[in-house]
Scaffold this motif. Structure first.
Motif, PDB file in Angstrom:
ATOM      1  N   GLU A 468      44.309  35.028  28.713  1.00  0.00           N
ATOM      2  CA  GLU A 468      43.018  34.396  28.449  1.00  0.00           C
ATOM      3  C   GLU A 468      42.629  33.412  29.541  1.00  0.00           C
ATOM      4  N   ASN A 469      43.608  32.797  30.204  1.00  0.00           N
ATOM      5  CA  ASN A 469      43.287  31.919  31.326  1.00  0.00           C
ATOM      6  C   ASN A 469      42.671  32.697  32.479  1.00  0.00           C
ATOM      7  N   ILE A 470      43.168  33.899  32.719  1.00  0.00           N
ATOM      8  CA  ILE A 470      42.568  34.747  33.759  1.00  0.00           C
ATOM      9  C   ILE A 470      41.210  35.256  33.285  1.00  0.00           C
ATOM     10  N   ARG A 471      41.125  35.655  32.025  1.00  0.00           N
ATOM     11  CA  ARG A 471      39.883  36.219  31.481  1.00  0.00           C
ATOM     12  C   ARG A 471      38.742  35.193  31.463  1.00  0.00           C
ATOM     13  N   TYR A 472      39.061  33.917  31.628  1.00  0.00           N
ATOM     14  CA  TYR A 472      38.025  32.885  31.631  1.00  0.00           C
ATOM     15  C   TYR A 472      36.992  33.150  32.730  1.00  0.00           C
ATOM     16  N   GLY A 473      37.404  33.873  33.784  1.00  0.00           N
ATOM     17  CA  GLY A 473      36.460  34.215  34.848  1.00  0.00           C
ATOM     18  C   GLY A 473      35.410  35.209  34.409  1.00  0.00           C
ATOM     19  N   ASN A 474      35.723  36.025  33.406  1.00  0.00           N
ATOM     20  CA  ASN A 474      34.778  37.007  32.865  1.00  0.00           C
ATOM     21  C   ASN A 474      35.204  37.299  31.435  1.00  0.00           C
ATOM     22  N   LEU A 475      34.561  36.631  30.502  1.00  0.00           N
ATOM     23  CA  LEU A 475      34.986  36.709  29.103  1.00  0.00           C
ATOM     24  C   LEU A 475      34.834  38.104  28.517  1.00  0.00           C
ATOM     25  N   ASN A 476      34.051  38.946  29.165  1.00  0.00           N
ATOM     26  CA  ASN A 476      33.847  40.305  28.662  1.00  0.00           C
ATOM     27  C   ASN A 476      34.794  41.315  29.315  1.00  0.00           C
ATOM     28  N   ALA A 477      35.679  40.851  30.172  1.00  0.00           N
ATOM     29  CA  ALA A 477      36.573  41.756  30.896  1.00  0.00           C
ATOM     30  C   ALA A 477      37.607  42.361  29.951  1.00  0.00           C
ATOM     31  N   SER A 478      37.989  43.613  30.225  1.00  0.00           N
ATOM     32  CA  SER A 478      39.028  44.281  29.436  1.00  0.00           C
ATOM     33  C   SER A 478      40.400  43.832  29.922  1.00  0.00           C
ATOM     34  N   ASP A 479      41.428  44.177  29.146  1.00  0.00           N
ATOM     35  CA  ASP A 479      42.790  43.819  29.545  1.00  0.00           C
ATOM     36  C   ASP A 479      43.161  44.476  30.872  1.00  0.00           C
ATOM     37  N   GLU A 480      42.722  45.715  31.080  1.00  0.00           N
ATOM     38  CA  GLU A 480      43.034  46.422  32.321  1.00  0.00           C
ATOM     39  C   GLU A 480      42.426  45.712  33.524  1.00  0.00           C
ATOM     40  N   GLU A 481      41.222  45.203  33.359  1.00  0.00           N
ATOM     41  CA  GLU A 481      40.579  44.471  34.455  1.00  0.00           C
ATOM     42  C   GLU A 481      41.316  43.159  34.731  1.00  0.00           C
ATOM     43  N   VAL A 482      41.825  42.525  33.668  1.00  0.00           N
ATOM     44  CA  VAL A 482      42.626  41.310  33.839  1.00  0.00           C
ATOM     45  C   VAL A 482      43.885  41.629  34.635  1.00  0.00           C
ATOM     46  N   ALA A 524      43.250  34.696  40.604  1.00  0.00           N
ATOM     47  CA  ALA A 524      43.032  35.907  39.787  1.00  0.00           C
ATOM     48  C   ALA A 524      41.763  35.769  38.954  1.00  0.00           C
ATOM     49  N   ARG A 525      41.507  34.573  38.470  1.00  0.00           N
ATOM     50  CA  ARG A 525      40.311  34.323  37.650  1.00  0.00           C
ATOM     51  C   ARG A 525      39.046  34.573  38.464  1.00  0.00           C
ATOM     52  N   VAL A 526      39.035  34.104  39.720  1.00  0.00           N
ATOM     53  CA  VAL A 526      37.861  34.298  40.575  1.00  0.00           C
ATOM     54  C   VAL A 526      37.707  35.767  40.955  1.00  0.00           C
ATOM     55  N   ILE A 527      38.839  36.437  41.235  1.00  0.00           N
ATOM     56  CA  ILE A 527      38.784  37.869  41.558  1.00  0.00           C
ATOM     57  C   ILE A 527      38.175  38.638  40.388  1.00  0.00           C
TER      58      ILE A 527
END
Length: 617
Positions: A468-482, A524-527
Motif C-alpha cells: 500500500e505504501n507503493i500503491r500510494y502513487g496510484n491508488l487505482n493500480a493493480s497488484d501486478e503494476e505495484v 517505486a511509488r513515483v514509477i
C-alpha cells in the motif's frame, strides 16, 4: 509523547475538585465567547433541553431537605406528645408518606440529572467531532507558509489538546454552572421560607467564603502554571532522550540525561505538591466555614424554636441547606477557572479556523490536462518569501519535453524554492510559470500536482503494508503494476525476502527498514505514478554504490521523454543535463550546460572543482 512545544494537559493539571488546570486565559474573552455561542447555536434545542433538565433536577433535589424536616418535626412532636400524654405517639403512616414522597422526588431528580448528562455528552462529542473535521479540512486549504512558520507540536495541539479541553470543559462547565446557579437560587428561596433571620446569618458567611476561595486560587494559580510548564519539560526530556537514545549511548550521555531528568523531575515535584496542597485546602476550609455556620444556626435556631417561630425539623432542613449553599459557591469558582481554560482553547481553535487560506482556485481554466506536461517555461519570474526581500530576480527559462534541468548550489542556496514554485506551494510575486502555455495559477492545484512525481531526500512512508505504501502513487493500480514498479526500482527482491513480503507493515516511524530501503520504496511509488514531469532531490543519497548505479539506470529510463528537474549535490551526476541553474544566496546567478558554465569560469566552476580538492586545516 507530547512535544516540548506543546504543554500537555493531563491528570496532573487539576487538583482536587478540579481546582487546578491550565490557567491560560483567552486574549479576547468576549470575542471568543461570541464565536463559541454562535457555533453552539446549532445545538440550541439540545442545550435548551439540558437547561430545563438541569433546573428540574436541582429543583426536585432542593425540595428534599424541607420535606425531610417535616418528617423530623413529626417524629419530635410525636415523642413530645407521647411524653405529655397529648397524643398517641408518632404517626408512622404520615412519616411513611413523607419518606415515600421524598424518595419519589430524589428519583425524579436523578432521572432529570441522567437525561441532562446524556444530552450534554452527545452535544459535547458532536462539538469535538465537528471541530476536528473542520480543522482537518482547514489543514488542506492552508498555504505551505503557515506550516513552515509553526511547529508540528503546535499544530497538533489544536487538533488534540485544545479540542479535548474545549469539549471536556464545555461538558462540565455548562452542566455544573446551571446546576450550581439553580441550586444556589433555590436554596436561598427555601431558606427564606424557613426563616429570613437564619438566612441573613448564612448570607453573612458568604463574603468570608469568597475571600478564602479567592486567596487559595490566587496562591495556587502560579504553582499550577509552573506545574504545567515543568510537566511539558519533563515530557519533552523523555521524548528527546527516547528518540535519540542511539546518540545518547554513542556519546556516553546516559548520566547527563538522567541528571537532566532528575533536575526537571525535582522542579515538577516541588511545584506539584505546592499546587495540590493549596487546592487541597479548599474543601477543609469550606467545611470549616460551613461548620461555623452550623454552630450559629443551631444556637439561633434553638432560640427560634423556643419562641415557636420555627419547628425543630426546620433546624435540620436549614443545616442541610447550608451544606447545599456552600457547595455551589465552590463549584462556581471552579467553573470560572474551567471557563477560562475553555475560552483559551476555543480561541486557539478559532484562530486556526480563521487562518488565511490559499488563494482560491480558478474553476474555469481552459486546458486539457491529458495534453499538458510537454514544455515548462519561467517568464520574468520574481519571487521572495518576504515581499521586501526578493530572492529570484526576473528569471526566464524554457524547458522542453524530455530535457533534464539541474538545480545546483551550496546548502541553503534555495534550490527547493524553484520546486515549491513549480508545485505552486507558493505563488510568484510577478511574472509567470507556464506549462504548455497555461499559467499554473489558472490551473486547479490538484490538476497541476497530478502532472508531477517527486522523489525527495527526506522519505515519507506511513503505517501500512509495503504494497500500500507503493500503491500510494496510484491508488487505482493493480497488484501486478505495484510489483512491476518495485522491480523497476530494485526493491522487489528485498521485499520478497521479508517474512510477510509485500504484506509487511511498516511501523509508525518506518524505522523497521533502512533509510536506503525507504528511498527505494518512494522511487517505486513515483514509477507507479508514471508522471509527466519529474522532480528528483538527490534521489539516491541513501543507497550504496551498487544500488545507486542500478537506480540511476532505472531513473534514466523513467526520465526518458519527460521533463525532469534534478536538485543535485554531487555535480558529477548532472553533467548531461540540458540546463543547469546555479543558485547562490537564494538567487540564480548562472545558467547553461555543464560545458558552457565551466567556460565562464564563474561560481559553477568553483563548485565543480571543489569536489576534487583536498580539504585540510
Amino acid at each position: 509523547m507530547p512535544s516540548t512545544n506543546n504543554k500537555p494537559k493531563g491528570p496532573m493539571g487539576r487538583g482536587p475538585g478540579g481546582m487546578g488546570g491550565n490557567f491560560e486565559k483567552a486574549k479576547d474573552f468576549k470575542g471568543t465567547a461570541k464565536k463559541l455561542i454562535k457555533y453552539l447555536s446549532v445545538y440550541k434545542i439540545s442545550i435548551i433541553a439540558v437547561v430545563v433538565f438541569a433546573i428540574c433536577s436541582a429543583v426536585f433535589s432542593i425540595v428534599g431537605p424541607k420535606i425531610m424536616g417535616e418528617a423530623t418535626t413529626e417524629i419530635f412532636n410525636g415523642l413530645v406528645g407521647k411524653v405529655l400524654g397529648t397524643t398517641a405517639g408518632i404517626n408512622f403512616d404520615k412519616i411513611a408518606t413523607i419518606l415515600l414522597t421524598l424518595l419519589g422526588l430524589y428519583i425524579i431528580s436523578s432521572l432529570f440529572s441522567y437525561l441532562q448528562g446524556f444530552i450534554m455528552s452527545g452535544v459535547n462529542q458532536k462539538v469535538a467531532y465537528n471541530l476536528r473535521e473542520k480543522i482537518s479540512h482547514k489543514m488542506h486549504k492552508l498555504p505551505l507558509s503557515y506550516f513552515e512558520s509553526k511547529t508540528t507540536g503546535e499544530i497538533l495541539s489544536r487538533v488534540t489538546n485544545d479540542v479535548d479541553t474545549l469539549s471536556q470543559s464545555l461538558d462540565q462547565s455548562i452542566s455544573q454552572l446551571l446546576t450550581s446557579v439553580t441550586t444556589l437560587i433555590g436554596v436561598i428561596v427555601m431558606m427564606l421560607t424557613i426563616s429570613p433571620l437564619l438566612t441573613l446569618v448564612t448570607v453573612i458567611i458568604v463574603p468570608i467564603a469568597v475571600f478564602m476561595m479567592s486567596f487559595i486560587m490566587k496562591h495556587s494559580q502560579k504553582f499550577f502554571l509552573a506545574q504545567q510548564n515543568y510537566l511539558g519539560d519533563i515530557n519533552g526530556t523523555i521524548e528527546e532522550t527516547y528518540a535519540g537514545h542511539n546518540v545518547v549511548k554513542l556519546f556516553n550521555g546516559e548520566q547527563r540525561a538522567v541528571d537532566n531528568f532528575e533536575k526537571t523531575n525535582d522542579e515538577l515535584y516541588n511545584s506539584s505538591w505546592k499546587a495540590q496542597f493549596f487546592s487541597g485546602l479548599m474543601h477543609p476550609i469550606m467545611n470549616f466555614i460551613g461548620n461555623i455556620g452550623y454552630v450559629f444556626i443551631s444556637i439561633l435556631g434553638g432560640y427560634l424554636v423556643i419562641q415557636n417561630k420555627i419547628q425543630v425539623g426546620d433546624i435540620l432542613s436549614f443545616s442541610q441547606y447550608i451544606r447545599n449553599f456552600m457547595n455551589p459557591l465552590s463549584q462556581i469558582a471552579q467553573v470560572g477557572n474551567m471557563i477560562q481554560s475553555m475560552m483559551a482553547s476555543a480561541e486557539r481553535v478559532f484562530e486556526f479556523l480563521d487562518e488565511k487560506e490559499e488563494i482560491p482556485e480558478k474553476t474555469d481554466g481552459n486546458y486539457n490536462l491529458n495534453e499538458l506536461g510537454n514544455v515548462v517555461s519561467f517568464e520574468d519570474v520574481k519571487f521572495g518569501y518576504n515581499k521586501d526581500k526578493i530572492i529570484i530576480h526576473d528569471f526566464t527559462a524554457k524547458m522542453k519535453k524530455g530535457q533534464k534541468i539541474a538545480i545546483v548550489g551550496p546548502t541553503g542556496a534555495g534550490k527547493t524554492t524553484i520546486v515549491k514554485l513549480l508545485m505552486r506551494f507558493y505563488d510568484v510575486n510577478s511574472g509567470s510559470i507556464k506549462i504548455d502555455g497555461v499559467d499554473i495559477r489558472d490551473m486547479k492545484r490538484d490538476d497541476l500536482r497530478s502532472l508531477f512525481g517527486m522523489v525527495l531526500q527526506d522519505t515519507w512512508l506511513y503505517g501500512d503494508t509495503m504494497r500500500e505504501n507503493i500503491r500510494y502513487g496510484n491508488l487505482n493500480a493493480s497488484d501486478e503494476e505495484v510489483y512491476d514498479a518495485a522491480i523497476a526500482s530494485h526493491v522487489d527482491h528485498f521485499i520478497r525476502t521479508l517474512p510477510d513480503g509485500y504484506d509487511m507493515i511498516l511501523n509508525e516511524e518506518s524505522d523497521n527498514i533502512s533509510a536506503g530501503q525507504k528511498q527505494l520504496l518512494t522511487i517505486a511509488r513515483v514509477i507507479l505514478k508514471d508522471p509527466k514531469i519529474l522532480i528528483l532531490d538527490e534521489a539516491t543519497s541513501s543507497v550504496d554504490t551498487r544500488l545507486e548505479a542500478l537506480i540511476q539506470k532505472a531513473m534514466d529510463h523513467l526520465m526518458e521523454g519527460r521533463t525532469s528537474f534534478v536538485i543535485a549535490h554531487r555535480l558529477s551526476t548532472i553533467k548531461n543535463a540540458n540546463l543547469i541553474l546555479v543558485m547562490k544566496n537564494g538567487d540564480i546567478v548562472e545558467q547553461g550546460t555543464h560545458e558552457e558554465l565551466l567556460k565562464k569560469k564563474g561560481f559553477y566552476e568553483q563548485l565543480y572543482n571543489s569536489q576534487f580538492e583536498d580539504v585540510t586545516e
